[in-house]
Design an enzyme around this catalytic site. Structure first.
Site, PDB file in Angstrom:
ATOM      1  N   ARG A   1       0.828  -1.225   0.000  1.00  7.66           N
ATOM      2  CA  ARG A   1       0.000   0.000   0.000  1.00  7.66           C
ATOM      3  C   ARG A   1       0.857   1.269   0.000  1.00  7.66           C
ATOM      4  O   ARG A   1       0.465   2.299  -0.547  1.00  7.66           O
ATOM      5  CB  ARG A   1      -0.941  -0.002   1.216  1.00  7.66           C
ATOM      6  CG  ARG A   1      -1.959   1.164   1.227  1.00  7.66           C
ATOM      7  CD  ARG A   1      -2.930   1.028   2.396  1.00  7.66           C
ATOM      8  NE  ARG A   1      -4.018   2.012   2.331  1.00  7.66           N
ATOM      9  CZ  ARG A   1      -4.203   2.979   3.223  1.00  7.66           C
ATOM     10  NH1 ARG A   1      -3.374   3.106   4.241  1.00  7.66           N
ATOM     11  NH2 ARG A   1      -5.219   3.816   3.097  1.00  7.66           N
TER      12      ARG A   1
ATOM     13  N   ILE B   1      -7.014   7.957  -0.817  1.00  5.56           N
ATOM     14  CA  ILE B   1      -6.926   6.494  -0.871  1.00  5.56           C
ATOM     15  C   ILE B   1      -7.816   6.003   0.268  1.00  5.56           C
ATOM     16  O   ILE B   1      -7.724   6.498   1.391  1.00  5.56           O
ATOM     17  CB  ILE B   1      -5.463   6.000  -0.710  1.00  5.56           C
ATOM     18  CG1 ILE B   1      -5.363   4.469  -0.841  1.00  5.56           C
ATOM     19  CG2 ILE B   1      -4.839   6.451   0.605  1.00  5.56           C
ATOM     20  CD1 ILE B   1      -3.928   3.938  -0.890  1.00  5.56           C
ATOM     21  N   SER B   2      -8.720   5.088  -0.012  1.00  7.65           N
ATOM     22  CA  SER B   2      -9.678   4.641   0.999  1.00  7.65           C
ATOM     23  C   SER B   2      -8.971   3.947   2.161  1.00  7.65           C
ATOM     24  O   SER B   2      -7.899   3.354   2.008  1.00  7.65           O
ATOM     25  CB  SER B   2     -10.697   3.676   0.389  1.00  7.65           C
ATOM     26  OG  SER B   2     -11.596   4.363  -0.447  1.00  7.65           O
ATOM     27  N   GLN B   3      -9.611   4.018   3.310  1.00  7.72           N
ATOM     28  CA  GLN B   3      -9.180   3.283   4.496  1.00  7.72           C
ATOM     29  C   GLN B   3      -9.127   1.786   4.140  1.00  7.72           C
ATOM     30  O   GLN B   3     -10.034   1.284   3.474  1.00  7.72           O
ATOM     31  CB  GLN B   3     -10.229   3.546   5.577  1.00  7.72           C
ATOM     32  CG  GLN B   3      -9.975   2.932   6.919  1.00  7.72           C
ATOM     33  CD  GLN B   3     -11.142   3.206   7.861  1.00  7.72           C
ATOM     34  OE1 GLN B   3     -12.027   4.014   7.573  1.00  7.72           O
ATOM     35  NE2 GLN B   3     -11.137   2.534   8.982  1.00  7.72           N
TER      36      GLN B   3
END
Length: 213
Positions: A37, A63-65
């Site tokens: 990530r 950027i999503s959790q």
């Protein structure tokens, strides 16, 4: 583009956190365990990349959790070779998770800056979506339809009709619905005209925007 033992250790910790929060799909957890990530983020965020948090990625997007990525991926019930339409490529992290799950991913991004970034990043990480597109996610990709499932990674005020039309019978559409706070919503297409609806509580997303810049 380094991925070290330290990064792997942090990913293992992240997966433990996701399990504690209720993610049970082993394939999804394994994908998150494998995907670096930190390489999808600005290097200034590298030390925080494996916290269960969203971060800015430019162009007013995030950027999503990881929990959100895992939750949406789990709802999709991805099988190998599934054709998946992703609305909002963003950083490319969710795309990478779907590719790792063996899906054929067709992804649309309306921010040109992010579209160029991910188009350059994926080959370096050996991630191979079937098709990346710069355009309006509300319209979907009718020329590639129908899809086994569709995932929307931004908050939508309503369910776009073209997306419902592009879903196979038996297919699953996962979409966060709402203006300020979104309700994670799953639609399962039962036949030509009927959809079964399920709701899964509140999430926060950046808004799904129409028309490309």
């Amino acid at each position: 583009m380094k991925d070290t033992a330290k990064h792997q250790g942090l990913r293992n910790q992240l997966v433990s956190t996701l399990e504690q929060k209720g993610i049970t799909d082993r394939a999804v957890l394994d994908a998150i365990k494998k995907i670096p990530r930190h390489l999808f983020l600005n290097s200034s965020f590298e030390d925080y990349a494996y916290q269960d948090k969203a971060f800015p990625i430019g162009a007013g997007q995030t950027i999503s959790q990881p929990y959100t990525v895992a939750f949406q991926s789990q709802l999709l019930e991805v099988k190998k070779e599934h054709k998946i339409l992703e609305i909002g490529t963003g950083s490319g992290y969710q795309t990478a998770v779907l590719c790792m799950l063996g899906a054929k991913v067709y992804s649309i991004e309306r921010q040109n800056e992010l579209f160029k970034q991910t188009s350059n990043l994926f080959p370096k990480l050996n991630i191979r979506p079937k098709h990346l597109s710069f355009g309006d996610g509300y319209k979907g990709l009718p020329s590639y339809a129908p899809f086994d499932s569709i995932i929307v990674t931004a908050g939508a005020p309503f369910i776009p009709q073209p997306l419902m039309a592009q879903l196979k019978i038996g297919g699953r559409l996962v979409i966060p619905l709402g203006e300020d706070v979104q309700i994670m919503t799953l639609l399962i297409r039962k036949n030509e005209t009927q959809f079964e609806k399920h709701e899964f509580g509140e999430f926060r997303f950046v808004p799904l925007l129409e028309d490309k810049n």
